[in-house]
Scaffold this active site. Structure first.
Site, PDB file in Angstrom:
ATOM      1  N   ASP A  48      13.802  54.048  17.148  1.00  0.00           N
ATOM      2  CA  ASP A  48      14.477  53.913  15.859  1.00  0.00           C
ATOM      3  C   ASP A  48      14.976  52.495  15.645  1.00  0.00           C
ATOM      4  OD1 ASP A  48      13.863  56.514  15.722  1.00  0.00           O
ATOM      5  OD2 ASP A  48      15.864  57.259  16.183  1.00  0.00           O
ATOM      6  N   ASP A  55       9.173  63.775  19.707  1.00  0.00           N
ATOM      7  CA  ASP A  55      10.311  62.869  19.599  1.00  0.00           C
ATOM      8  C   ASP A  55      11.409  63.398  20.532  1.00  0.00           C
ATOM      9  OD1 ASP A  55      11.979  60.888  18.723  1.00  0.00           O
ATOM     10  OD2 ASP A  55      12.081  61.571  16.649  1.00  0.00           O
TER      11      ASP A  55
END
Lengths: 533, 906
Positions: free
Chosen positions: B580, B505
């Site tokens: 996200d 990430d």
């Protein structure tokens, strides 16, 4: 027929698809699987030749033709589990390489090596059941005691309440009586005080006039520079503070105006002039030594700041101070500041300390003083009676609240009231105060966080008193208010056994107490129920 | 995970102050944190140039033609700076145009490691030449390349038709490197001489509180492309926008700059986590592609004359902050050709382990080993399959990657073994920011080896991220990557096992306190500035990690690595997700065009967080998201730390059943997914496709992005509207038919079909003419289904024909590639006979799986069905015929799936 087909090469087995598999060993259903007779699906939807039972192809909609293979998506498989407990597993777990049945029967063709663990599991289960049974037995005895105590406690409280109700009545009457006494004593007190005050005011006025006159005379002398007994325009003109239009200069005309049109005035005429200028007039003496008066307010301000910070720590209880989220803290601090601004009382006026007032009021005369003393005593008596009444009221309220709580069908949970139980983890100390609140305090510094206030019993319908719910705890950042679910299990001791936060800001606590112990079946029964086979 | 701002309790107090300013409590993106074109000095300068006469002139006398390329100098008549143009004809119908300064003050950055090789060329030949320009033959199809001298311009023609023109609007602009003029006087002098202004932002630029020192001064480049006849352009991900790109006149251009955008909004051209500078153009006549190989911040302007009466035309302009112009023009002409052409340049999708195509259960965070065990058990208790459970950043010891929290995960191997016993797997997160902590081995090694990115002053670059103060390893350095890869060895990454894979990430990289939440552009990767290669960083992170997973198995096992940031070529290293997102219906909808856009430019393994990352979905949204995600390539549920738990069984038995059904549909279809990924790996064809890819002449499909195809044969129209009672699906193909995969109802193609829906509906259609293999025995993980039999669904075309494929291998190693251990079958139905034959005679593999059932849709009732096997044996198959639906079900052919066989219907 045997479930154990180990040794058969299952690739060829599947390719041939001819190896019939055993019918289920479910006693109640075995009758339907009769070898060499057509098989009718248990839902009656169709009938198939018996060689299609367990042939690894799903023919029945209900999956009943494949009780021993994974062919039917909705099928189930029966593990006999001799030595332990029989169970059903979904057909999809047959030959999936994972041992599900403790008797290994689900993995007859996957190459998985499973150990038969049924006896061991049965033994362990019996042991734990035995332990549980003992705990339940003892717990249930304790529970009876708790019920008994709760009943007695309840009676005590009821009695106390009745008693308090009686004394409350007496107290109410007493308060009323004392109120009359107080009021009767206060009237003459008030009159006497007013009288005294008025006399004092008059006297003060006299003193003030006297002072003014003195000041005027002084001013006249000060102004009358040439001491000719007159104050002239020229003499007054130096007093720029008297400038009526505040343009910074006092012209002749303006000065004349101040002197009532005259060029000069004598002492007696000055009296009228004086009343017009005395408020602005600055004595030449004091002007000369013009020391600015220290600003009285500075210490005052500091004082009020101190007050704020005291107020800060006093007023905001742990709930605020204990905010765990730093972000929240930031916001809270900010809010606090704003609130403080509102809450700080407006800068109190400096107690008057001007010269005039330096003379203080003379003491009361004896007569007035005795009236005051009498009234004060009546007030004190009244206040005390009222306080006593309030106390009784509070006690009654608390008792009523406690009596009104749902402490379970037999009040067996009453003993938890006003108790707290703690559990220490690596980071926090958790605290459960039943029927009140749950909180969390970091072990190494930091303040307490409210994890919820008593809400209600929240168990399932048939077991309402197995779960407590505490909610409306401290808010979470971008989330809900914290809440805690407390699961109660039977135990000899009253202990918080674990805490967790399965979902953010939703806490789970496990709590043992004898109060939830059920009447135990006899141990033999318990064991028997699980050892069939 | 994970946006750059979350509950601040996990950060240090310093950050919190800064965050307090950033978080004004709204849910939308804070646009003020990210630059507009106007706030990006080079974009503003470049965009200020308007179309018109180009100052560039080709110096034809400098033309040189070799076997492989043509070179030619260009001169800017305003400042006399010379550029070098290189033209290549590449094999597979592509043209490469490179423009650099003839003599740059210092070398300009050319993107390495993205092309899989030096693209093979074909000879160019000179057709004609005069003082106005030259005409070159591009080989086949009477394609010509015309180089015009004054002003300089390139036109690619086919016959009399212009396919594409470069610099036709005169927007070629190449800011040459220059020496900074320090005195006012010399500046004046230079301006007079070079007719160049020194503008604000050329040598220094400030955005918010961040100053970008620009030691190299202005260096941006720009070029325009005109596409006559084109009304539709696609690609240039990543943007949360419609599939068909919009004209950017009057607004900001599409921006390509890898950024960690907190709470991104849908339907705007703002940059997101990844960047693939590839655009596809499409018309009913032709599909082409433009691959702008530049890793610096890039903006793309699109304008179109759509709506006017002229011939349609789309004009595109690319602007990048530094580097050179290096463009690959992929001339198609079909979509398939463009995919192959692009794949020949940057490679194809990594072939994932089969289980990675199954369902993934993620959450920030699964708290501890007990939590993992309980969730694992929850899936079994509710009979829902899953393959992977994921651990986000909280599993580490203080956000030190490659470590475990000693209290929450004291025995990681026990946990992994528990999963392995259920034939399941785990992913742990390893982010590229490294906690600056002298007691952390990883940090110490990187520091002592000098592997960190450097700040402009030469020290190790440091920024804030999850662990607090962090360093950023220089993944552009091959030695660094090799060292990083070695950290995944089982003896280095303590507690890791073979069923544990990796998630990268924050690899934009995310720097909480950096400009636009990323790295300073003047940070240094060796000799190059981050400015030059910013968009490439994320690719290198994923690459190094994937190489680590391969190495730890001795080169045997296929890796699985998920990354958030990506670039052209990232498809070779694993999967990506759309970052996200939020639990909103709009975000569910946008997941379709976002993954379609990625698929068009090579990245097939794409998914969106099921349920939405931020906020908490309604039960209906969650169910609909599972139903949609079950038919998208990367299928993972994920949730923010601060949201309530949402494992599939937490919403009552009805919803549990709905989610179970969606997941089971995914598992049953895994053979088809696997075959599609094999194709993506093998030939670069996308797995998830816009309809126009298969129906390129059907203009009705050109802007469709609420439905999609999986391969050629399945059409999916997910329900993405709250409270929907019906959806209108477009079934393409005149003269074709489509079968509802749930009811087997037949529908004609080339129509809008209204489909009433309930909460359990997932409208999916199988194309008449196709054969799809499923595994009907859904088990608790895909590994458990390895040896299970297949059911073939044969959907007949109106001409009673159908064709399909089946691909089988061991599901997890490279043996399919290195040892040709796989089965690839072709199923054909024609003349009332269905047969299976080998598509890969050189391959070898043995499967235990067999064919348990054949379902023929659109069939008529036969009198008998005969199975013939190569050994000459014949046997009669039992069958059932449903006359109302024309469905013929053949019972238990029982043949091994790897063998030849034929079923003849009579």
């Amino acid at each position: 027929m045997d479930f154990n087909l180990a040794g058969v090469h299952w690739l060829s087995d599947l390719l041939l698809c001819t190896q019939p598999l055993p019918v289920p060993t479910i006693p109640t259903e075995r009758q339907f699987y009769e070898e060499n007779k057509p098989f009718t699906c248990l839902d009656g939807s169709s009938t198939i030749p018996f060689d299609r039972v367990n042939d690894d192809y799903c023919d029945c909609r209900d999956g009943s033709d494949e009780p021993g293979t994974a062919a039917c998506p909705n099928g189930s498989f029966h593990c006999t589990n001799a030595g332990f407990r029989p169970t059903f597993i979904p057909s999809s777990r047959i030959n999936d390489g994972i041992c599900d049945c403790c008797d290994t029967t689900d993995e007859y063709n996957s190459g998985a090596t499973c150990q038969n663990t049924c006896r061991e599991m049965g033994r362990k289960e019996r042991e734990s059941l035995q332990i549980m049974a003992e705990i339940t037995k003892e717990g249930f005895l304790l529970k009876q005691q708790l019920i008994h105590e709760a009943k007695r406690g309840q009676e005590d409280k009821q009695g106390k309440l009745t008693e308090l109700q009686g004394s409350k009545k007496g107290l109410e009457e007493k308060v009323e009586a004392l109120r009359t006494v107080k009021e009767t004593a206060e009237d003459p007190e008030k009159e006497a005080k007013e009288r005294h005050l008025k006399a004092w005011e008059e006297q003060k006025e006299l003193i003030r006039m006297e002072k003014d006159k003195t000041r005027m005379a002084e001013a006249f002398l000060e102004l009358d520079d040439d001491a000719d007994g007159y104050v002239s325009v020229a003499e007054l003109q130096s007093h720029l503070e008297l400038d009526p239009d505040s343009d910074g200069s006092l012209s002749e005309t303006e000065t004349q105006g101040l002197l009532g049109g005259a060029d000069k005035v004598d002492t007696s005429t000055f009296e009228t002039v004086w009343s017009g200028i005395k408020d602005k007039y600055l004595s030449e003496v004091s002007q000369g030594q013009s020391e600015p008066p220290a600003p009285v307010e500075t210490p005052q301000e500091e004082e009020s700041r101190d007050f704020v910070s005291d107020h800060d720590s006093d007023h905001y209880p742990e709930d605020y101070a204990g905010e765990e989220d730093v972000e929240d803290d930031e916001e809270d601090d900010h809010e606090e500041e704003e609130e403080e601004e509102e809450k700080v009382p407006p800068t109190v006026q400096t107690p008057e300390k001007r010269e005039d007032d330096e003379v203080s009021m003379p003491p009361y005369d004896t007569e007035t003083q005795s009236l005051i003393d009498a009234a004060q005593k009546a007030r004190d008596d009244f206040d005390e009676a009222e306080r006593a009444l309030r106390e009784v009221d509070d006690q009654m309220k608390n008792l009523e609240k406690e009596i009104g709580f749902d402490f379970g069908p037999s009040a067996e949970f009453a003993y938890l009231y006003s108790q707290c139980y703690e559990l220490s983890t690596s980071e926090y100390i958790y605290r459960l105060c039943p029927f009140n609140r749950v909180s969390q305090k970091p072990k190494f510094g930091g303040s307490e966080t409210n994890l919820g206030l008593w809400g209600q019993w929240a168990g399932p319908e048939d077991n309402l008193y197995s779960v407590m719910k505490y909610d409306h705890g401290q808010g979470c950042w971008q989330g809900p208010n914290r809440s805690t679910t407390v699961k109660l299990t039977c135990g000899k001791e009253t202990v918080v056994t674990s805490t967790s936060e399965p979902s953010r800001c939703e806490y789970l606590m496990e709590f043992t107490t004898p109060a939830v112990c059920q009447e135990p079946a006899s141990l033999d029964e318990v064991l028997h129920g699980h050892t069939e086979l | 995970m994970a946006a750059f701002v979350v509950s601040p309790l996990k950060m240090g107090p310093l950050l919190v102050l800064w965050l307090a300013g950033c978080l004004s409590g709204t849910w939308a993106v804070d646009r003020g944190n990210f630059k507009t074109c106007d706030q990006s000095a080079f974009c503003k300068r470049q965009r200020a140039l308007k179309p018109g006469q180009s100052p560039y002139r080709a110096l034809l006398e400098t033309l040189e033609l070799t076997n492989t390329k043509l070179t030619l100098q260009l001169i800017n008549d305003n400042n006399k700076v010379r550029l070098l143009l290189e033209l290549y004809r590449l094999q597979g119908n592509m043209t490469r145009v490179k423009i650099n300064e003839l003599k740059p003050l210092k070398p300009r950055f050319e993107v390495p490691d993205v092309l899989i090789n030096d693209p093979p060329t074909e000879p160019l030949s000179l057709l004609s030449r005069d003082e106005n320009g030259v005409v070159l033959s591009l080989g086949a199809d009477s394609q010509r390349l015309i180089v015009s001298a004054k002003p300089f311009r390139l036109d690619i023609m086919e016959g009399r038709e212009v396919l594409l023109s470069l610099n036709s609007r005169g927007l070629l602009a190449f800011e040459h490197l220059r020496i900074r003029k320090d005195t006012q006087a010399s500046q004046q002098f230079e301006i007079a001489k070079e007719d160049e202004k020194v503008e604000d932002g050329m040598w220094e630029e400030t955005f918010k509180s961040h100053t970008d020192s620009k030691p190299n001064g202005p260096s941006s480049i720009s070029l325009d492309f005109s596409l006559p006849g084109v009304e539709n352009v696609y690609g240039i991900p990543e943007h949360a926008d419609s599939l068909k790109l919009k004209a950017t006149d009057g607004g900001d251009p599409y921006r390509l700059f890898n950024l960690d955008v907190f709470q991104y909004e849908v339907f705007n051209p703002m940059a997101l986590y990844g960047a693939i500078p590839v655009m596809l153009s499409h018309s009913a006549q032709r599909t082409m592609g433009i691959f702008w190989l530049n890793a610096a911040e890039t903006w793309v302007d699109i304008s179109s004359n759509t709506g006017s009466s002229e011939t349609p035309q789309t004009d595109v302009r690319w602007i990048s902050e530094s580097g050179i112009i290096d463009v690959f023009i992929m001339l198609g002409p079909t979509p398939t050709d463009v995919f192959s052409q692009y794949a020949s340049l940057t490679g194809t999708q990594a072939f994932p382990p089969l289980s990675a195509l199954a369902y993934h259960q993620c959450r920030w965070n699964y708290n501890d080993q007990e939590d993992v065990a309980a969730v694992d058990q929850g899936f079994d208790d509710h009979d829902i399959p899953y393959d992977f459970i994921w651990l986000d950043i909280e599993h580490t010891d203080g956000k030190r990657y490659f470590t475990w929290d000693p209290h929450k995960f004291p025995q990681p191997k026990d946990m992994l073994q528990g999963l392995l016993d259920k034939r399941r797997k785990m992913v742990t997160i390893v982010d590229p920011h490294i906690k600056v902590d002298s007691s952390y081995k990883i940090h110490n090694e990187i520091r002592s080896k000098g592997f960190y990115v450097k700040s402009k002053d030469g020290g190790d670059y440091e920024g804030w991220c999850w662990p607090g103060n962090s360093g950023y390893p220089d993944f552009t350095n091959p030695e660094m990557r090799a060292w990083w890869a070695s950290m995944f060895a089982y003896d280095q990454y303590e507690g890791s096992m073979e069923n544990m894979y990796t998630w990268n990430d924050m690899n934009e990289p995310s720097v909480f306190n950096g400009p636009e939440v990323t790295m300073h552009k003047d940070a240094l990767h060796g000799n190059w500035e981050n400015r030059d290669l910013h968009n490439l960083y994320g690719l290198y992170v994923q690459r190094a990690t994937a190489e680590g997973l391969i190495e730890r198995s001795g080169g045997v096992e296929r890796p699985f690595v998920l990354a958030r940031a990506f670039f052209a070529g990232s498809q070779r290293y694993g999967a990506v997700w759309t970052g996200d997102n939020a639990a909103e219906w709009e975000h569910l909808k946008i997941s379709i065009p976002m993954c379609l856009s990625l698929g068009l430019v090579g990245v097939s393994f794409c998914g969106a967080d099921v349920g939405g990352f931020f906020k908490s979905p309604s039960t209906e949204l969650l169910v609909r998201w599972y139903q949609t995600g079950a038919y998208q390539p990367f299928f993972r549920a994920h949730a923010h730390l601060d949201t309530p738990r949402r494992e599939p069984w937490l919403f009552g038995p009805e919803n549990t059943a709905l989610i179970r059904e969606a997941v089971r549909q995914r598992y049953a279809l895994l053979p088809y997914w696997y075959q599609l990924f094999y194709h993506a790996h093998h030939s670069g064809q996308p797995v998830m496709r816009p309809l126009w890819v298969e129906y390129p002449q059907d203009t009705a499909t050109f802007s469709m992005d609420d439905q999609f195809l999986l391969g050629r044969d399945l059409l999916v129209h997910p329900v993405t509207e709250e409270g929907a009672r019906g959806v209108t699906a477009y079934l393409p193909g005149k003269g074709e038919v489509w079968f509802d995969v749930h009811t087997f109802q037949k529908h004609n193609g080339a129509q809008n079909l209204y489909i009433p829906v309930t909460i359990s509906s997932i409208p999916v259609f199988q194309r008449g003419g196709s054969i799809i293999s499923r595994k009907a025995r859904v088990r608790r993980s895909s590994s458990c289904m390895e040896h299970d039999p297949y059911t073939l669904f044969v959907a007949l075309s109106p001409k009673r024909f159908a064709q399909g494929e089946l691909y089988i291998d061991d599901g997890h190693t490279f043996n399919f590639d290195k040892q040709k251990q796989f089965i690839h079958r072709r199923f054909s139905f024609a003349n009332n006979a269905l047969s299976s034959r080998n598509l890969a005679p050189g391959s070898q593999f043995t499967t235990f799986s067999w064919v348990e059932k054949i379902v023929i849709l659109g069939a008529s009732k036969p009198s008998k069905a005969t199975l013939k096997t190569p050994d000459g044996k014949e046997s009669q198959l039992e069958f059932e015929f449903d006359a109302s639906m024309s469905v013929l079900t053949l019972r238990k052919p029982g043949v091994n799936a790897g063998l030849d066989w034929t079923v003849v219907l009579q």
